[in-house]
Scaffold this active site. Sequence first.
Site, PDB file in Angstrom:
ATOM      1  N   SER A 150       9.646   0.161  -5.366  1.00 36.96           N
ATOM      2  CA  SER A 150       8.394   0.281  -4.617  1.00 36.96           C
ATOM      3  C   SER A 150       8.468  -0.517  -3.320  1.00 36.96           C
ATOM      4  CB  SER A 150       7.246  -0.267  -5.465  1.00 36.96           C
ATOM      5  OG  SER A 150       7.383  -1.679  -5.581  1.00 36.96           O
ATOM      6  N   LYS A 151       7.477  -0.281  -2.479  1.00 35.35           N
ATOM      7  CA  LYS A 151       7.395  -1.027  -1.229  1.00 35.35           C
ATOM      8  C   LYS A 151       7.332  -2.524  -1.515  1.00 35.35           C
ATOM      9  CE  LYS A 151       3.920  -1.777   2.412  1.00 35.35           C
ATOM     10  NZ  LYS A 151       4.558  -2.905   3.046  1.00 35.35           N
TER      11      LYS A 151
END
Length: 513
Positions: free
Chosen positions: A261-262
Amino acid sequence: MTRRVRVRFAPSPTGPLHIGGVRTALYNYLFARQHGGDMILRIEDTDSMRFVPGAEDYINEALAWLGIGIDEGVREGGNYGPYKQSERRDIYREHVHMLLDAGKAYIAFDTPQELEAKRAAVQNFQYDASTRLEMRNSLAMSPQEVQALIDQGTPYVVRFKIEPGRDVTVHDLLRGDVTINSSILDDKVLYKSADDLPTYHLANIVDDHLMEVSHVIRGEEWLPSSPLHVLLYEAFGWADTMPEFVHLPLLLKPDGKGKLSKRDGDRLGFPVFPLDWTDPKTGDRSSGYREAGYLPQAVINFLALLGWNPGDDREIFSMQELIEAFSIEHCSRKGAKFDFEKGKWFNHEYLMAAPDAQLAELFKPILTQQGVDPDKFGDDYITRVVALVKNRINFVRDLWDNAAFFFQAPTTYAEKDVRKRWKPDTPAVMQQLVEVLQGIDRFDDPQHCEEVVLGWIDEQGLHRGNVMNAFRLTVVGECKGPHMFDITSLLGKEETIARIKRGLNSISLPADE
Ligand code: GLU
């Protein structure tokens, strides 16, 4: 007759394109090129609630930067357009009617509140064959009632009427047959009258069919949707043109479990997007590979090997080599851990292989930013500097840290090196060194300079390490950098001597000596 290979990358413009999406685009592209087929870029923007301005441009720009070529799309045109779903409303409306007329879909008026109340009252409620007659829809109501509601402008949805108790098989080229029972599926919403738009499922398969897509290569998060897509193909009577499916494994966190994920990128300091992006609503910034100093070829090579391997230990692949070597059979079924250090390694390798003159071009804007006018030094000088320091860098921006002294004389001198290398007799030795350097006429020949200077050091009975390091300290500002006489041959005699003299004036003996 075998079918023409036509694949599509079908992103939804809901934000910056995630690096996993880029990998999906890449594999589609490699597959299309390998088979002499077509690569379609379709913008799936039917979810008006999640539409983000700028996201479509971002997708185009990212693919262009990476060299993932598109044959048909919004910008490219093509015979199967429009390639943006919000411009295909008529087509979807017509297809919704085909299903309604064939009794394969029905109209439902249940409001979100009613559905919620039902879910609250009935545990594990599913809108399907076992419950649909209890609901407010065209199967439970008379045609007159339905028509009256529509005439009054009551919002409705169209649901897919899924027949229970059937085995549905998705043929996946990577995973083999995946079979589920249709009873676990709910009657999915295909269309919403409120915005006159289809949902993802309907638009996606209508377009895959009309665009004659032969292979659907997408992320594994779409695997649960695929049985429904198979049923829709059948409901339309298109079963014989059903595409082959490939569901690619997830990109996983570098550490621990779960999807990359970011937040992982922010936490561990690497980008998970191809380009920088600023969210237009929140102002939230996400960093991209381009701005972080990656070469697009390195990103492509890195991504290609996250979930695919060539079957041997080769690691460096140009796009053309990837096109030749790629195969679905060598894709992994397991998630691929995102090894960011490997990404840096690829970038280093590509920087090493890139022509010095190309790196010099990339270095120039950085020089300008640092207040150095590249024109004052010239392309040849900058290129030679790059050649001397590039084996020390992972990113173009590292060039400045390693090469600043080629453009600016040092103004400070590393304290620990001064302490170690600047001895009471050093100033006198440096004075003599100036004389020796003055006497060299082939100053731009590093080997010659080295012979002369080392010859002099030995003759005087001086310590090579002490002299050379003190010399380096005055010229570089610290005891680091490429070969000393490569440096001096580039700087030239005048500048080298000026720096030694400046060092003599500025460097004072460490306090404790
Ligand atoms: N619009 C979907 C996405 O955003 C497409 C999935 C598919 O390729 O079918 O990924």
